[in-house]
Design an enzyme around this catalytic site. Structure first.
Site, PDB file in Angstrom:
ATOM      1  N   ASP A  14       0.813  -1.216   0.000  1.00  0.00           N
ATOM      2  CA  ASP A  14       0.000   0.000   0.000  1.00  0.00           C
ATOM      3  C   ASP A  14       0.851   1.272   0.000  1.00  0.00           C
ATOM      4  O   ASP A  14       0.666   2.158   0.837  1.00  0.00           O
ATOM      5  CB  ASP A  14      -0.935   0.015   1.216  1.00  0.00           C
ATOM      6  CG  ASP A  14      -1.784  -1.227   1.348  1.00  0.00           C
ATOM      7  OD1 ASP A  14      -2.210  -1.757   0.313  1.00  0.00           O
ATOM      8  OD2 ASP A  14      -2.016  -1.679   2.490  1.00  0.00           O
ATOM      9  N   GLU A 178     -11.301   1.030  -3.455  1.00  0.00           N
ATOM     10  CA  GLU A 178     -10.563   1.468  -2.270  1.00  0.00           C
ATOM     11  C   GLU A 178      -9.281   2.160  -2.694  1.00  0.00           C
ATOM     12  O   GLU A 178      -9.015   2.356  -3.880  1.00  0.00           O
ATOM     13  CB  GLU A 178     -10.250   0.265  -1.379  1.00  0.00           C
ATOM     14  CG  GLU A 178      -9.416  -0.799  -2.064  1.00  0.00           C
ATOM     15  CD  GLU A 178      -9.299  -2.096  -1.261  1.00  0.00           C
ATOM     16  OE1 GLU A 178      -9.963  -2.218  -0.232  1.00  0.00           O
ATOM     17  OE2 GLU A 178      -8.531  -2.977  -1.692  1.00  0.00           O
TER      18      GLU A 178
END
Length: 530
Positions: A14, A178
């Site tokens: 991420d 997301e």
């Protein structure tokens, strides 16, 4: 220039990046491990050095009782008006489902502020400043039509909400929209998100609008990044369709000081079929703008060796490769008083559980490596490559069960352990896989001095060795990497660590004098990985 992916190997998922002048700063998710949010620095986007962590105090990062793969999700780092901001989600840390918060600092190396908690559900928050200096939160949201990306205006210093949350894009139809980031480029507002779940259907998509609140037009060549539907082969030499990287996505855009655009994102390296065990890793790809839309790596697949226009500050060797630093670790614990930035604990460390006194002293507590919500006496570094040689020297007390572990979760770890049985010191390999626990035959280790423990790893597994002073290493046991893979665990978000531990009778201690982790092709002490 040429460079090698991943640029930050191992469990560093991420990624989010920002540039200030000639400096790039990048952060990653850290989940249940402490300190939280690894912070990396680079001058060229290729050679990264871990500068520390953003969350270094328990008041910033409460992790007590957080489940495996809870904790810190998908941080975003941004700089505005000379101040650095990091926004993220702590799952379960404040004994709530998902708590979003912001910390800030005048210097990215810290200290960072205490958290400002936000009144907003969802995960994967990001920050965006418009031309009028107004700041906006962008994150996951539940709209009338289902999961989407929501946005509201806020004060980033106080956390005060200034507008209601409004859905702005539902994505292209992939599951789990997301990881959003908003940018303003060339008069357009671009909203880039991840879809498809962070597994083999992962992808990155983008939309644009002339207005901050939309409506957003989907890019005609979405997804702009994906390796979905490209099944991993078993061996590059045997399978002509072999694809080394899978699960590409969760990206952030950044412009270098010469006007070149780049994408940082994560991907996984399967070992066999659809199995991976060292986590989602940080990757880099060049970006070009065509007809107002970003094209990643010329529309080609992401490769282990990439070629692109050199970034400012890149140092190239005679073959045109940008210099990338070593990922090996060499620690003399007798000469230091603190663990360097690359080390981590599970949910923090109990008082007195980890200290320096003529070496690294770990003290057993009530929790062990099997504890689902506890903080065992553990200190580890992320496994960065498949081929590795790991070695430590330690002297445990008789009541301690201490040693060297390959740790993924409390239910999936291999522990090379020193024990006392019938008054004799010995080594054994304990393997925990779900609810199955096995122990190898004992390997006697005569004498009373320090013992050396070793791990030799490759793509398929690990071999564990032990030796007393004056002896040659003896094979204690071995374990397959597939049983420590995310897919066997039914979907964790973390990766394997090489760690030191001490458990057994509470209060028992083990003193570690040194630790080596050397990866193939890098110079350090110890024999070459086999």
């Amino acid at each position: 220039m040429k460079y090698r992916n991943p640029v930050i190997p191992g469990f560093y998922p991420d990624p989010s990046v920002c540039r200030v002048g000639e400096d790039f700063y990048l952060v990653n998710s850290s989940f249940e491990f402490f300190p939280g949010v690894p912070l990396y620095h680079s001058r060229d986007l290729v050679n990264w050095r871990q500068a520390g962590h953003v969350l270094t105090r328990e008041s910033q990062l409460p992790l007590a009782g957080v489940r495996a793969s809870g904790g810190i999700y998908a941080p975003t780092i941004r700089e505005h008006a000379g101040r650095y901001y990091m926004i993220t989600t702590n799952i379960g840390g404040w004994h709530t489902g998902a708590q979003n918060f912001i910390v800030h600092a005048q210097d990215p190396l810290g200290p960072w502020s205490e958290p400002v908690l936000l009144d907003q559900e969802g995960i994967d928050p990001s920050l965006f400043w418009d031309d009028d200096e107004a700041c906006y939160y962008v994150g996951t949201h539940q709209g009338e039509k289902g999961s989407c990306i929501g946005q509201f205006q806020l004060d980033p210093d106080t956390g005060a909400r200034l507008t209601e949350t409004r859905p702005i894009w539902y994505g292209t139809g992939g599951k789990c929209p997301e990881g959003p980031h908003m940018y303003k480029i060339g008069g357009w507002y671009y909203l880039m998100i991840a879809e498809g779940g962070t597994e083999y259907g992962h992808m990155e998509t983008i939309a644009r609008s002339r207005q901050l609140w939309g409506p957003f037009e989907s890019c005609p060549h979405n997804p702009i990044l994906t390796h979905r539907n490209l099944m991993p082969g078993f061996d590059a030499m045997l399978d002509p369709d072999y694809v080394e990287f899978q699960g590409t996505g969760h990206a952030d855009l950044v412009e270098d000081s010469a006007g070149g655009w780049w994408l940082v994102f994560h991907a996984i390296r399967p070992t066999q079929g659809q199995l991976h065990h060292i986590g989602r890793e940080t990757m880099l790809a060049p970006v070009e703008w065509v007809d107002g839309w970003p094209v990643v790596n010329g529309g080609q697949l992401i490769q282990a060796v990439m070629e692109a226009k050199a970034t400012p500050g890149a140092r190239l060797d005679s073959q045109g490769f940008a210099a990338q630093g070593s990922f090996s670790v060499e620690e003399d614990f007798t000469q230091v008083q603190a663990l360097p930035a690359g080390w981590a604990h599970l949910r923090g460390q109990k008082p007195g559980g980890c200290r320096f006194e003529q070496g690294l002293v770990l003290t057993a507590g009530e929790d062990s490596l099997d504890s689902p919500l506890g903080s065992p006496s553990f200190a580890g570094v992320r496994q960065r490559q498949f081929l590795a040689f790991v070695e430590t020297e330690l002297l445990p007390q008789p009541e301690a069960q201490a040693g060297l572990t390959v740790f993924h979760t409390h239910q999936h770890h291999y522990d090379l352990t020193l024990v006392q049985r019938d008054g004799q010191r010995a080594a054994l390999l304990r393997k925990r896989v779900c609810d199955m626990v096995t122990e190898s035959a004992l390997v006697p280790l005569p004498g009373e001095g320090p013992v050396t423990l070793q791990i030799h790893s490759d793509k398929q597994g690990y071999r564990f060795f032990a030796k007393a002073q004056g002896q040659e290493p003896v094979l204690v046991g071995q374990g397959l990497s597939q049983l420590l893979s995310t897919e066997v665990m039914a979907g964790t978000f973390t990766g394997c660590f090489f760690g030191l531990f001490c458990q057994g009778q509470p209060g028992a201690q083990a003193r570690f004098s040194r630790f080596t982790c050397r990866y193939s092709g890098e110079e350090s002490g110890g024999p070459a990985p086999q």
